[in-house]
Design an enzyme around this catalytic site. Structure first.
Site, PDB file in Angstrom:
ATOM      1  N   GLY A 193     -19.886  -5.888  -5.403  1.00 25.01           N
ATOM      2  CA  GLY A 193     -20.369  -5.155  -4.225  1.00 25.01           C
ATOM      3  C   GLY A 193     -21.956  -5.529  -4.472  1.00 25.01           C
TER       4      GLY A 193
ATOM      5  N   ASP B 180       0.898  -1.142  -0.229  1.00 25.13           N
ATOM      6  CA  ASP B 180      -0.029  -0.097   0.113  1.00 25.13           C
ATOM      7  C   ASP B 180       0.745   1.096   0.055  1.00 25.13           C
ATOM      8  OD1 ASP B 180      -3.289   0.375   0.951  1.00 25.13           O
ATOM      9  OD2 ASP B 180      -2.034   2.262   1.012  1.00 25.13           O
TER      10      ASP B 180
ATOM     11  N   GLU C  32     -17.366   0.096 -19.321  1.00 27.77           N
ATOM     12  CA  GLU C  32     -18.306  -0.814 -18.779  1.00 27.77           C
ATOM     13  C   GLU C  32     -19.776  -0.391 -19.528  1.00 27.77           C
ATOM     14  OE1 GLU C  32     -18.313  -1.495 -14.690  1.00 27.77           O
ATOM     15  OE2 GLU C  32     -16.421  -2.059 -14.624  1.00 27.77           O
TER      16      GLU C  32
ATOM     17  N   HIS D 202     -19.494  -6.301 -12.986  1.00 25.02           N
ATOM     18  CA  HIS D 202     -19.328  -5.381 -12.057  1.00 25.02           C
ATOM     19  C   HIS D 202     -20.192  -5.624 -11.040  1.00 25.02           C
ATOM     20  CE1 HIS D 202     -17.697  -1.187 -11.171  1.00 25.02           C
ATOM     21  NE2 HIS D 202     -17.991  -1.886  -9.820  1.00 25.02           N
TER      22      HIS D 202
HETATM   23  P1  NAI Z   1     -10.149   1.988   0.261  1.00 25.71           P
HETATM   24  O1  NAI Z   1     -10.019   3.558   0.177  1.00 25.71           O
HETATM   25  O2  NAI Z   1     -10.558   1.503   1.647  1.00 25.71           O
HETATM   26  O3  NAI Z   1      -8.308   1.377   0.122  1.00 25.71           O
HETATM   27  C1  NAI Z   1      -7.875   1.605  -1.216  1.00 25.71           C
HETATM   28  C2  NAI Z   1      -6.230   1.573  -0.766  1.00 25.71           C
HETATM   29  O4  NAI Z   1      -5.465   1.655  -1.818  1.00 25.71           O
HETATM   30  C3  NAI Z   1      -5.891   2.592   0.615  1.00 25.71           C
HETATM   31  O5  NAI Z   1      -5.142   1.787   1.499  1.00 25.71           O
HETATM   32  C4  NAI Z   1      -4.823   3.296  -0.423  1.00 25.71           C
HETATM   33  O6  NAI Z   1      -3.738   3.756   0.395  1.00 25.71           O
HETATM   34  C5  NAI Z   1      -4.433   2.252  -1.364  1.00 25.71           C
HETATM   35  N1  NAI Z   1      -3.833   2.817  -2.544  1.00 25.71           N
HETATM   36  C6  NAI Z   1      -4.090   3.955  -3.237  1.00 25.71           C
HETATM   37  N2  NAI Z   1      -3.165   4.216  -4.185  1.00 25.71           N
HETATM   38  C7  NAI Z   1      -2.189   3.151  -4.504  1.00 25.71           C
HETATM   39  C8  NAI Z   1      -1.072   2.717  -5.100  1.00 25.71           C
HETATM   40  N3  NAI Z   1      -0.651   3.470  -6.041  1.00 25.71           N
HETATM   41  N4  NAI Z   1      -0.498   1.699  -4.700  1.00 25.71           N
HETATM   42  C9  NAI Z   1      -0.874   0.843  -3.551  1.00 25.71           C
HETATM   43  N5  NAI Z   1      -1.990   1.122  -2.904  1.00 25.71           N
HETATM   44  C10 NAI Z   1      -2.520   2.145  -3.086  1.00 25.71           C
HETATM   45  O7  NAI Z   1     -10.715   1.520  -0.594  1.00 25.71           O
HETATM   46  P2  NAI Z   1     -11.722   0.163  -0.658  1.00 25.71           P
HETATM   47  O8  NAI Z   1     -13.242   0.383  -0.206  1.00 25.71           O
HETATM   48  O9  NAI Z   1     -10.754  -0.818  -0.365  1.00 25.71           O
HETATM   49  O10 NAI Z   1     -11.810   0.004  -2.243  1.00 25.71           O
HETATM   50  C11 NAI Z   1     -10.895  -0.522  -3.159  1.00 25.71           C
HETATM   51  C12 NAI Z   1     -11.263  -0.591  -4.696  1.00 25.71           C
HETATM   52  O11 NAI Z   1     -12.548  -1.434  -4.849  1.00 25.71           O
HETATM   53  C13 NAI Z   1     -11.727   0.915  -5.190  1.00 25.71           C
HETATM   54  O12 NAI Z   1     -11.276   0.864  -6.664  1.00 25.71           O
HETATM   55  C14 NAI Z   1     -13.267   0.589  -5.271  1.00 25.71           C
HETATM   56  O13 NAI Z   1     -13.874   1.572  -6.332  1.00 25.71           O
HETATM   57  C15 NAI Z   1     -13.396  -0.849  -5.520  1.00 25.71           C
HETATM   58  N6  NAI Z   1     -14.781  -1.508  -5.476  1.00 25.71           N
HETATM   59  C16 NAI Z   1     -15.062  -2.344  -6.499  1.00 25.71           C
HETATM   60  C17 NAI Z   1     -16.419  -2.932  -6.089  1.00 25.71           C
HETATM   61  C18 NAI Z   1     -16.971  -3.769  -7.057  1.00 25.71           C
HETATM   62  O14 NAI Z   1     -18.119  -3.799  -7.260  1.00 25.71           O
HETATM   63  N7  NAI Z   1     -16.172  -4.553  -7.781  1.00 25.71           N
HETATM   64  C19 NAI Z   1     -17.418  -2.294  -4.790  1.00 25.71           C
HETATM   65  C20 NAI Z   1     -16.614  -1.591  -4.051  1.00 25.71           C
HETATM   66  C21 NAI Z   1     -15.435  -0.933  -4.349  1.00 25.71           C
END
Ligand code: NAI
Length: 408
Positions: free
Chosen positions: A294, A180, A268, A291
């Site tokens: 969630g 991270d 998408e 997609h």
């Molecule tokens: P979050 O904000 O809690 O965690 C994201 C993490 O990525 C953070 O810890 C951040 O520091 C880290 N990060 C940011 N840039 C980075 C980089 N360049 N290298 C390494 N780490 C980096 O977000 P959350 O809730 O865990 O969501 C993660 C992803 O999942 C988001 O893109 C969100 O849009 C996606 N998502 C997808 C869903 C789906 O239906 N497939 C549903 C909900 C979220």
């Protein structure tokens, strides 16, 4: 309640687009008048609802731009019952004094569970076995089928979802490593690694859980895929643009990777589009989902409750905790005080002007919090005397005031 504050049952909340019923239930329990409109709205129908609602709740199909906000004269706040807020012009809403709330983490567990499901499905080539059997083939071959126990799960982005994925992976006996950009406390036995390259080289499964940012767009391209171990797997349930699709197709075609699971794509289709080709149909051991990471009943219910709670906290206490476009103020309620909110353009001198008006009625300020961000300033003030409409009107008439409300 002071005689100047607005009765709860006169606060009208319009919930569009089949928002989970738990939201309407929670808001009605709080005493508000809730209208449930099952479909998305546009044009005049939308304007009519917007003009009369104090709170608008929507999902992703109703679009709110500045033209719609222009008729939102009574609107106190907007609730996006979704993870993102792209459907609303959030900066225009802020300028007009309307905070926007969403539920960014309500689907965390759903995404994490599907991720682990995909890890096992990839290791056992379930996608291919399933489609072959649907086609009438009884293929019992064990070629390329493995247990996940003892394998290394590499998590890129150790946030809400990444951490849950790590815990679930560990429960399956996997070694968990993560990277991270922020320093994160490891959960369980997870181990941080210094950079993405080290993670790619060590992992049997690489799973991406980063947001879409300039730094993460195409963070997995040909050079990164080349660093992955031969026969390893890539999972993307985050955002489509994080992976360079042609490079991934090439790595799969050359069988450098053993498979991939993709829930998100750079572009998408609209939900109604029946036919879609995301370009992986001819490749083996690729699990494709539209997609839905969630999309569970539980996540929808959590979203309903989370946004309803944020809205209630804003109406009743003026808390903007969690708003995506507003300064965050969360002043605890104090007994025997009266609270006024003022949203204003972020210019110097507002506090002095408001304090002057309040001191003129002989009220003592018991607590106040002023937070600014970009164009907006938000002041919450508790005083020891009941506030009259006249005080409200004088503060509202200040040239920089956008919205003013006596809460109690
Ligand atoms: P979050 O904000 O809690 O965690 C994201 C993490 O990525 C953070 O810890 C951040 O520091 C880290 N990060 C940011 N840039 C980075 C980089 N360049 N290298 C390494 N780490 C980096 O977000 P959350 O809730 O865990 O969501 C993660 C992803 O999942 C988001 O893109 C969100 O849009 C996606 N998502 C997808 C869903 C789906 O239906 N497939 C549903 C909900 C979220």
């Amino acid at each position: 309640m002071s005689p100047t504050s607005f009765p709860r049952d006169r606060i009208r909340i319009a919930l569009l687009e089949n928002i989970h019923p738990a939201a309407a239930e929670a808001l009605r329990e709080s005493g508000y008048s809730v209208d449930v409109i099952p479909k998305a709205l546009e044009g005049e129908d939308l304007d009519t609802v917007i003009a009369s609602a104090h709170i608008l709740g929507l999902r992703s199909r109703t679009k709110i731009r500045d033209a719609q906000l222009a008729v939102a004269n009574k609107m106190l706040a907007i609730g996006c019952f979704t993870v993102g807020t792209d459907q609303v012009a959030i900066q225009d809403a802020a300028r007009r004094g309307i905070p926007v709330f969403n539920a960014p983490h309500a689907s965390t567990r759903s995404v994490a569970e599907l991720t682990l499901g995909c890890v096992i499905a990839l290791a056992r080539r379930l996608g291919d076995k399933n489609s072959r059997m649907h086609g009438g083939h009884w293929d019992k071959s064990l070629a390329g089928a493995h247990e996940v126990r003892g394998r290394t799960l590499g998590i890129v982005g150790y946030g809400h979802i990444g951490q849950q994925v790590g815990l679930l992976g560990e429960a399956f006996g996997m070694r968990v490593i993560f990277h991270d950009i922020l320093k994160k406390l490891p959960l369980g036995l997870a181990r941080p690694v210094a950079d993405v390259d080290a993670l790619l080289a060590e992992s049997d499964f690489v799973t991406l859980h980063v947001p879409e940012t300039p730094r993460t767009v195409e963070m997995i391209g040909a050079p990164q895929l080349a660093r992955m171990r031969a026969g390893s797997y890539l999972l993307n349930l985050s955002r489509g643009k994080v992976v360079n699709v042609p490079a991934l197709q090439d790595a799969l075609r050359r069988e450098h990777l053993g498979g991939a699971a993709l829930d998100v794509f750079p572009s998408e289709p609209a939900p109604t589009l029946a036919e879609v080709d995301v370009g992986f149909s001819d490749l083996p051991n690729v699990i494709l989902t539209p997609h839905v990471g969630g999309n569970t009943e539980e996540a929808q219910r959590n979203i309903g409750l989370e946004v309803a709670h944020a809205i209630t906290e804003f109406i009743d206490r003026g808390s903007t905790e969690g708003a995506v476009n507003f300064p965050h103020v969360n002043l605890p309620a104090m007994p025997e005080t009266h609270r006024i909110l003022n949203i204003h353009r972020n210019v110097p001198g507002v506090l002095a002007e408001v304090n002057h008006i309040v001191s003129e009625i002989g009220a003592n300020i018991e607590a106040q919090q002023l937070v600014t961000s970009r164009d907006v300033g938000y002041l919450v003030m508790d005083v020891n005397r009941e506030l009259s409409d006249e005080v409200n009107n004088r503060i509202a008439a200040l040239p920089m005031s956008v919205r003013t409300r006596i809460l109690y």
